[in-house]
Design an enzyme around this catalytic site. Sequence first.
Site, PDB file in Angstrom:
ATOM      1  N   GLU A  38       0.917  -1.447   0.040  1.00 41.41           N
ATOM      2  CA  GLU A  38      -0.011  -0.049   0.095  1.00 41.41           C
ATOM      3  C   GLU A  38       0.804   1.307   0.053  1.00 41.41           C
ATOM      4  OE1 GLU A  38      -2.298   3.126   0.262  1.00 41.41           O
ATOM      5  OE2 GLU A  38      -3.325   1.202   0.010  1.00 41.41           O
ATOM      6  N   THR A  47     -10.508   5.860  -0.959  1.00 43.04           N
ATOM      7  CA  THR A  47     -12.076   5.660  -1.370  1.00 43.04           C
ATOM      8  C   THR A  47     -12.836   5.035  -0.230  1.00 43.04           C
ATOM      9  OG1 THR A  47     -11.840   5.716  -3.708  1.00 43.04           O
ATOM     10  CG2 THR A  47     -13.904   4.912  -2.640  1.00 43.04           C
ATOM     11  N   SER A  52     -20.252   6.955   2.187  1.00 42.01           N
ATOM     12  CA  SER A  52     -21.421   6.948   3.061  1.00 42.01           C
ATOM     13  C   SER A  52     -21.519   5.724   4.242  1.00 42.01           C
ATOM     14  CB  SER A  52     -22.680   6.843   2.265  1.00 42.01           C
ATOM     15  OG  SER A  52     -22.560   7.870   1.317  1.00 42.01           O
ATOM     16  N   ALA A  53     -20.591   4.670   4.339  1.00 36.70           N
ATOM     17  CA  ALA A  53     -20.363   3.745   5.327  1.00 36.70           C
ATOM     18  C   ALA A  53     -21.775   3.042   5.341  1.00 36.70           C
ATOM     19  CB  ALA A  53     -20.191   4.445   6.536  1.00 36.70           C
ATOM     20  N   ILE A  54     -22.475   2.778   4.334  1.00 40.18           N
ATOM     21  CA  ILE A  54     -23.542   1.869   4.201  1.00 40.18           C
ATOM     22  C   ILE A  54     -23.233   0.650   3.376  1.00 40.18           C
ATOM     23  CG2 ILE A  54     -25.853   1.801   3.121  1.00 40.18           C
ATOM     24  CD1 ILE A  54     -26.144   4.989   3.067  1.00 40.18           C
ATOM     25  N   HIS A  56     -24.939  -1.740   1.421  1.00 43.21           N
ATOM     26  CA  HIS A  56     -26.161  -1.701   0.635  1.00 43.21           C
ATOM     27  C   HIS A  56     -26.510  -3.162   0.382  1.00 43.21           C
ATOM     28  CE1 HIS A  56     -25.741   2.599  -0.465  1.00 43.21           C
ATOM     29  NE2 HIS A  56     -24.580   2.237  -0.638  1.00 43.21           N
ATOM     30  N   SER A 343     -19.095   2.573  -5.914  1.00 51.07           N
ATOM     31  CA  SER A 343     -19.516   3.357  -4.268  1.00 51.07           C
ATOM     32  C   SER A 343     -20.002   1.866  -3.558  1.00 51.07           C
ATOM     33  CB  SER A 343     -20.578   4.172  -4.410  1.00 51.07           C
ATOM     34  OG  SER A 343     -21.738   3.678  -4.896  1.00 51.07           O
ATOM     35  N   SER A 347     -19.811  -2.669   0.522  1.00 56.14           N
ATOM     36  CA  SER A 347     -21.127  -3.731   0.706  1.00 56.14           C
ATOM     37  C   SER A 347     -20.590  -4.872   0.041  1.00 56.14           C
ATOM     38  CB  SER A 347     -22.132  -3.159   0.017  1.00 56.14           C
ATOM     39  OG  SER A 347     -22.338  -1.634   0.458  1.00 56.14           O
ATOM     40  N   CYS A 429     -14.593  19.544  19.308  1.00 50.21           N
ATOM     41  CA  CYS A 429     -13.036  20.076  19.192  1.00 50.21           C
ATOM     42  C   CYS A 429     -12.166  19.729  18.092  1.00 50.21           C
ATOM     43  CB  CYS A 429     -12.501  19.993  20.357  1.00 50.21           C
ATOM     44  SG  CYS A 429     -11.310  18.708  20.798  1.00 50.21           S
TER      45      CYS A 429
END
Length: 485
Positions: A38, A47, A52-54, A56, A343, A347, A429
């Site tokens: 990496e 990415t 959206s951390a969903i 699907h 995206s 998922s 903060c």
Amino acid sequence: MEMTGIDQVDILIIGGGVVGCAILQALTSYDATVALVEQYPDVCEGTSKANSAIIHTGFDARPGSLEARLLAEARQLWPEVIARLHIPYLQTGALMVALSQQEQSTIVREITPKAEANGVSLQPLSRSEILEAAPYVNERVVGGVLIEGEGVIDPFWTTRAYCEHALLNGAQLFLGERVNAIEVETRRLLVHTTSGRVFSAALVVNAAGLWADEIAHLAGDYSFRLTPRKGEFLITEEDHGVAQIILPVPSEVSKGILVTPIVFGGVLLGPTAEDVSDKRDLATTAAGLQRIREGVGRLVPAMATVSTVRQFAGLRAVSSTGDYIIRPSTVSERLLHVTGIRSTGLSASPAIGQYVGRLAAETLGLRLRTSYREALPEPLSEAASEDGEVVCLCRSITRGEILAALRSPLPPRTLDGLKRRTGAMLGECQGNLCLPRLIELFQQELGRDPLSLEKHAPGSRLLNERLTRLENIAAHSGEEPKRAL
């Protein structure tokens, strides 16, 4: 740069995002030596960290596509993955709301048939049913559907858990290694990095995300191209009662601007969708953030004026093929492309990992290992909680939790890496109160000179000089200064 030697492995993965790490984990179940390189100093720096951390269901994927197939497989895999890797997850369900009769017609005529073809059931809801269950939704709503199987997850925890599980089962990880050359031989590939390291592998998996086409170019393969699509986001701690994902009716370009709970607290607003040319363009803009407020205001009016604690942007890859690209390179079957994941990579990640594992096993004639650790150990949070000194006041993160992260199998190398492992610096903060203490713990536990500590990428150091009040006094008195943090 001179070569420092050749590392021999059976399989080398390029790219430490959620897809690359899922593949790494899946491949460790086979009788092969596996490594991952990496370019950044931590996993999940592209990415995978800015989405959206969903999770699907794939209800709106193109029926018959590889994406739809792998999303369907992933739906069956996620419960076990979450349990074995102890990943924070909330099955919130997703509510798609139609604010006009035209949008309602789109749901009935396009969205629902596509979902049925993908094996996902949608529950139609009337205007009154939506407002009774979700009174914060725009009162102009005319109807909608509930997708019960959708939920939210921690993308970084997921990526890190895949990687830690792979390390537990013998994988190797090389961070801060950017690939700059690939030599294609008959039965092996030589992969060079900018540090001078060279890997010789029987199979190379190109999971470099947005950069995968450039990795392909290094091998002489120009069979696809990737372009970046930027999405800007806002984070707020004002939830206004939102406890599920709120979706607009999607367009051909994107799923639209969403309102979604965050698994560790707060609400995520966005993203925008803007095609850009620069793969490093992570800037947020006044216009983009205004579009987010307008978009979420259509769904949940109270969200249009919330106070925010953070804004950020992410880039996702748009493939020239319109579908996932998971296939051998045009130059060699020993180079396997896994890209164009759009995206839905988070998922589909467990299914992508298994799919690539099967392809690798077929190519190299691999067998499953007889000895394999099926799960990660329990998280160290309970042991860490014994040291209850609160370091991050905004999120109530203790010194013990920080130490657990610094002592983990995959410890952070950067401040952002620590933030994503613990939640410290994510509060109101944004680290202004806890940063000095966190830097001190980095120095104590990992021996890191504060002047070498970076926020995220190389060149992002926060401290440029060590000049304390005592040093300043000593400089004027002529005494030898006492070194201090």
